[in-house]
Design an enzyme around this catalytic site. Sequence first.
Site, PDB file in Angstrom:
ATOM      1  N   GLU A  34      -0.033  -5.320  -1.900  1.00 27.13           N
ATOM      2  CA  GLU A  34       0.440  -4.220  -2.737  1.00 27.13           C
ATOM      3  C   GLU A  34      -0.491  -3.010  -2.683  1.00 27.13           C
ATOM      4  OE1 GLU A  34       3.269  -3.740  -4.008  1.00 27.13           O
ATOM      5  OE2 GLU A  34       4.091  -5.706  -3.605  1.00 27.13           O
ATOM      6  N   TYR A 117       1.673   0.284 -11.821  1.00 23.88           N
ATOM      7  CA  TYR A 117       2.425  -0.285 -10.701  1.00 23.88           C
ATOM      8  C   TYR A 117       1.775  -1.580 -10.180  1.00 23.88           C
ATOM      9  CZ  TYR A 117       4.315  -1.417  -6.259  1.00 23.88           C
ATOM     10  OH  TYR A 117       4.877  -2.144  -5.235  1.00 23.88           O
ATOM     11  N   ASP A 135       7.717   1.672  -7.597  1.00 29.29           N
ATOM     12  CA  ASP A 135       7.075   2.567  -6.627  1.00 29.29           C
ATOM     13  C   ASP A 135       8.099   3.630  -6.238  1.00 29.29           C
ATOM     14  OD1 ASP A 135       8.859   1.298  -4.962  1.00 29.29           O
ATOM     15  OD2 ASP A 135       7.412   0.919  -3.357  1.00 29.29           O
TER      16      ASP A 135
HETATM   17  N1  ADE Z   1       6.060  -1.710  -0.805  1.00 29.71           N
HETATM   18  C1  ADE Z   1       5.394  -2.011  -1.924  1.00 29.71           C
HETATM   19  N2  ADE Z   1       5.445  -3.339  -2.178  1.00 29.71           N
HETATM   20  C2  ADE Z   1       6.152  -3.882  -1.171  1.00 29.71           C
HETATM   21  C3  ADE Z   1       6.537  -5.199  -0.833  1.00 29.71           C
HETATM   22  N3  ADE Z   1       6.165  -6.224  -1.599  1.00 29.71           N
HETATM   23  N4  ADE Z   1       7.266  -5.383   0.277  1.00 29.71           N
HETATM   24  C4  ADE Z   1       7.611  -4.331   1.045  1.00 29.71           C
HETATM   25  N5  ADE Z   1       7.287  -3.081   0.794  1.00 29.71           N
HETATM   26  C5  ADE Z   1       6.554  -2.847  -0.300  1.00 29.71           C
END
Ligand code: ADE
Length: 368
Positions: A34, A117, A135
């Site tokens: 993340e 987040y 996000d």
């Molecule tokens: N962007 C942020 N978290 C994500 C996730 N778990 N999988 C794919 N894109 C992401």
Amino acid sequence: MKKDSRRLLEWYERNKRSLPWRNQKDAYRIWVSEIMLQQTRVETVLNYYERFLDRFPSVESLAAADPDEVRAAWSGLGYYRRARFMLEAAKAVVSEHAGEFPNTLLGLRALPGFGRYTAGAVASIAFDLPAPAVDGNAARVITRWRGIREDPSRGEGERVVWAEAERLAKAGPAAEITQALIELGATVCLPRNPSCTRCPWRSSCVAHRDQLISLIPAKKKRAPKKTVELTALVVLDERDRVLLLEQPDSGLFGGLYTPPLLEGHLSPRRSRSTARNELGLELGELAPGGQLRHILTHRELELHLFRTRLVGRAPAGLRPVSLGRLHELGIPTITSRVLEQALPEAMIEGLVLPSRRSAALATRRRSS
Ligand code: ADE
């Protein structure tokens, strides 16, 4: 809501990409993904994720890491502040929580670098807590679906979008909801030309119904980028090592190694006196090394380069580094661009520098 939730989950189950951080529940590995995925595309993260985890397989190993090694593992991903916070958070998890990530939203929020987040993403994906994590992708999906006209990154727009995400997460299962919203935004509900025919929410999406796709989400009002002029000094010592400065945590390139950067477009004479007064650095002849424009999120840098030799000893605070060992330090792209521009090709030929690595990866991707 219930029907939409079910459709979203079914769509996700059938269409989710197979990504290395999925289908597991390890809070450390989920957290690393993340953080890397903030501000960075999935394709780029794929080139770093496994390598980073091979090097730092557990929160304990990260907490005990030498900052130079973390810098090196992060080099080329950008926004290095993220990695500095990761190191701090890993230390806090080890020293204050016996190596286990707190399994509450409040506990996670208290860790360094854990904003709303990140805490929501780890809480929902790793611990199945009914916490929202919005996000840019999820915000686009939700604003279009609900026809929210306000900017989702602030004020009322932000409040409403997070409230919608929370309702979805509470209906659960939160781990899948969080990722499904992000996945829908990343693969179907694209900023321009979304593939609405493939969308599980097509029949309930307000923006689709009212043809507002191009107006939602509302564009952020960005202040125009400031241009900052800097003078960069590429200083070699008698063994052809380059002198690098660890930038103070608070400023541009905080915590990263760059050549000395002086404020303003300085003449050779001013550069020499400023280097002496501010850094205790005695320089030989200054040869012009050209100019470079470097674009950051909020600033455009105009760099004026000089190539020169150290006279006497390197002052404390400046680290002489052999060109062949730059990759061990994890230098940012700005540093490799400055060195590539100011030094003769023969000196930098064959070096593994971040800008060259990105170029090589881009070429490889295009040809595969
Ligand atoms: N962007 C942020 N978290 C994500 C996730 N778990 N999988 C794919 N894109 C992401």
